[in-house]
Design a protein around this motif. Structure first.
Motif, PDB file in Angstrom:
ATOM      1  N   THR A  81     -66.736   4.589  -6.323  1.00 45.73           N
ATOM      2  CA  THR A  81     -66.118   5.878  -6.657  1.00 45.73           C
ATOM      3  C   THR A  81     -67.109   6.941  -7.114  1.00 45.73           C
ATOM      4  O   THR A  81     -67.027   8.087  -6.650  1.00 45.73           O
ATOM      5  CB  THR A  81     -65.032   5.669  -7.723  1.00 45.73           C
ATOM      6  OG1 THR A  81     -64.070   4.733  -7.236  1.00 45.73           O
ATOM      7  CG2 THR A  81     -64.328   6.969  -8.040  1.00 45.73           C
ATOM      8  N   PRO A  82     -68.080   6.648  -8.003  1.00 47.30           N
ATOM      9  CA  PRO A  82     -68.976   7.727  -8.449  1.00 47.30           C
ATOM     10  C   PRO A  82     -69.761   8.369  -7.303  1.00 47.30           C
ATOM     11  O   PRO A  82     -69.819   9.598  -7.187  1.00 47.30           O
ATOM     12  CB  PRO A  82     -69.910   7.021  -9.439  1.00 47.30           C
ATOM     13  CG  PRO A  82     -69.174   5.805  -9.881  1.00 47.30           C
ATOM     14  CD  PRO A  82     -68.372   5.381  -8.699  1.00 47.30           C
ATOM     15  N   LEU A  83     -70.373   7.537  -6.463  1.00 46.47           N
ATOM     16  CA  LEU A  83     -71.139   8.086  -5.348  1.00 46.47           C
ATOM     17  C   LEU A  83     -70.215   8.762  -4.332  1.00 46.47           C
ATOM     18  O   LEU A  83     -70.579   9.782  -3.736  1.00 46.47           O
ATOM     19  CB  LEU A  83     -71.956   6.982  -4.677  1.00 46.47           C
ATOM     20  CG  LEU A  83     -72.963   6.240  -5.573  1.00 46.47           C
ATOM     21  CD1 LEU A  83     -73.784   5.264  -4.759  1.00 46.47           C
ATOM     22  CD2 LEU A  83     -73.876   7.227  -6.298  1.00 46.47           C
ATOM     23  N   LEU A  84     -69.034   8.192  -4.140  1.00 51.75           N
ATOM     24  CA  LEU A  84     -68.061   8.786  -3.222  1.00 51.75           C
ATOM     25  C   LEU A  84     -67.683  10.191  -3.676  1.00 51.75           C
ATOM     26  O   LEU A  84     -67.568  11.117  -2.859  1.00 51.75           O
ATOM     27  CB  LEU A  84     -66.839   7.884  -3.133  1.00 51.75           C
ATOM     28  CG  LEU A  84     -65.747   8.197  -2.111  1.00 51.75           C
ATOM     29  CD1 LEU A  84     -64.967   6.928  -1.778  1.00 51.75           C
ATOM     30  CD2 LEU A  84     -64.775   9.247  -2.616  1.00 51.75           C
ATOM     31  N   LEU A  85     -67.473  10.382  -4.970  1.00 56.34           N
ATOM     32  CA  LEU A  85     -67.111  11.706  -5.490  1.00 56.34           C
ATOM     33  C   LEU A  85     -68.231  12.709  -5.239  1.00 56.34           C
ATOM     34  O   LEU A  85     -67.973  13.852  -4.822  1.00 56.34           O
ATOM     35  CB  LEU A  85     -66.816  11.604  -6.986  1.00 56.34           C
ATOM     36  CG  LEU A  85     -65.540  10.854  -7.371  1.00 56.34           C
ATOM     37  CD1 LEU A  85     -65.510  10.586  -8.875  1.00 56.34           C
ATOM     38  CD2 LEU A  85     -64.297  11.624  -6.962  1.00 56.34           C
TER      39      LEU A  85
END
Length: 451
Positions: free
Chosen positions: A70-74
């Motif tokens: 999720t962090p990198l995706l955001l």
């Protein structure tokens, strides 16, 4: 449930199928989120805050491939939006993001920091990207103050991704505060509903673990009573859905299941907001990934209702596929007419108000309601009038239009409240419908509320 571990110098953990499913839903939602928010050509800046309260190490393995968590995706979603939204745009739009990534596991946060540096984001750390080793609940007040400092008129456009393990790590009081403080706030919550139902018992620890959800002893005892009855699990799920919406104060909620293969249990991906278009964007994403998410039922106005004589084991699984779409349109046409007749009698209701009143009860998108309404008008079972009460010769109602039962409608209602048609069956397949007006192509009728 999966227990992911990250350690410096080692490969990331293998992603579970339901984790990959959640990531696909989130990525698709963000793409549509940015497109919808920036549809106004005069907009030149978008401030938005992203919070991942259970960020992990930021990356997984899927076989031999690395997958962004999720962090990198955001971060990637913001970069993609900056590129795609400004193509052919006369007035470029600047996206001004802030990211807050938290996890109680220090090794996971350290792993994420290394991944962010490896991707060339060192200069963003401490500026637009903030990492914290700790519990989301403890860090939330500081995050809220930061959002308040970046917004005007209480908009606070933000998405909180709360991918908790289980169902007790996120107090509903915090979600309630997010949605009450910020008109542009949204929450995407993972909720292990099947684990909760299986855990219900009269043992003291069952009561001790649920204060975060604000479920009282009386409700727990009622759930326990229903647990072993016919259709009990189905009803408990619906009662829990109602409780979450009421406890958080969310106007709109979309809880759909993603199956956890390793445990043969189901997780909810719950989207909570105060904006109907935001809910519609999320529901459209579930339709995008056919046979990906599911809910029990046939697609009508059923998520809030329950028939105590119904055997939940006999309910079809609704997988957001082509077959379900056809069944849903038929069921929705019946339910829309029944709801208008039962709740509004002969008094017309504004179409936009009707949509808001039933949005949480169905997996239908706004485009599905438009298609059904168009068909009902064509078959003279629904009438459209202007806000002044004058009849409109239109194929599809607009937001400000009034809708009501047409005088020619000849439905009669039996004891089970299912309508019986006394005239030839209407057709919800638009290839054979008499109207020549095509349905709307976009699933998002209008923008998020403009604050």
């Amino acid at each position: 449930m999966a227990n992911f571990q990250w350690a410096a110098g080692t490969p990331p953990p293998e992603a579970s199928p339901h984790s990959l499913a959640k990531l696909r839903v989130l990525r698709a939602y963000l793409e549509n989120y940015f497109q919808t928010l920036t549809a106004q050509p005069r907009m030149d800046r978008l401030r938005v805050t992203f919070v991942d309260g259970f960020c992990g190490g930021g990356v997984y393995r899927d076989g031999t491939q690395l997958v962004s968590g999720t962090p990198l995706l955001l971060c990637e979603a913001v970069e993609d939006a900056r590129r795609s939204l400004n193509v052919g745009r006369a007035k470029p739009i600047a996206i001004d993001p802030e990211f807050y990534f938290l996890d109680r596991n220090p090794r996971a946060v350290d792993y994420l920091r290394s991944e962010l540096v490896r991707q060339g984001r060192l200069s963003e750390l401490g500026r637009s990207i903030h990492l914290s080793k700790g519990v989301f609940e403890t860090n939330y007040p500081a995050i809220k103050r930061s959002i308040e400092a970046r917004t005007t008129r209480g908009v606070g456009r933000s998405i909180f991704v709360l991918d908790q393990k289980g169902y007790t790590s996120v107090p509903v009081s915090i979600i309630r505060d997010i949605l009450s403080a910020f008109s542009g706030g949204e929450v995407i919550l993972t909720f292990a509903v099947d684990w909760l139902i299986d855990y219900l018992s009269d043992k003291p620890q069952a009561f001790a673990n649920l204060p975060q959800l604000e479920i009282g002893p009386d409700a727990i005892r009622e759930y326990m009573r229903l647990k072993n009855e016919t259709g009990g699990r189905y009803l408990i799920q619906r009662l829990l859905k109602q409780h979450i919406q009421q406890a958080t104060g969310a106007r709109f909620i979309s809880p759909f299941f993603i199956r956890s293969g390793e445990a043969n249990k189901d997780l909810w991906i719950v989207h909570l907001s105060n904006n109907q278009t935001a809910r519609n964007v999320m529901v459209a994403v579930h339709w995008l990934f056919k046979n990906h998410s599911w809910h029990p039922g046939q697609g009508g106005l059923e998520i809030l209702g329950f028939d105590p004589k119904l055997d939940s084991d006999a309910l079809p699984d609704f997988w957001f596929g082509d077959k379900e779409l056809e069944v849903m349109h038929d069921r929705l046409a019946e339910d829309v007419l029944r709801r208008i007749r039962d709740n509004h009698k002969d008094a017309p209701v504004r179409y936009v108000d009707f949509l808001s009143s039933v949005a949480n009860e169905t997996p239908a998108r706004l485009i599905d309601f438009d298609e059904v309404a168009t068909n009902l008008v064509a078959y003279k079972e629904l009438k459209i009038s202007t806000s002044e009460g004058n009849t409109r010769r239109a194929a599809k109602p607009g937001k400000a239009d009034l809708i009501g039962m047409a005088a020619q409608t000849t439905f009669v209602y039996l004891k089970d409240q299912r309508p019986v048609e006394k005239k030839p069956r209407r057709r919800t397949n638009f290839n054979s419908a008499p109207s020549t007006t095509p349905p709307a192509k976009s699933p998002n009728r209008g923008l998020f509320d403009q604050d």
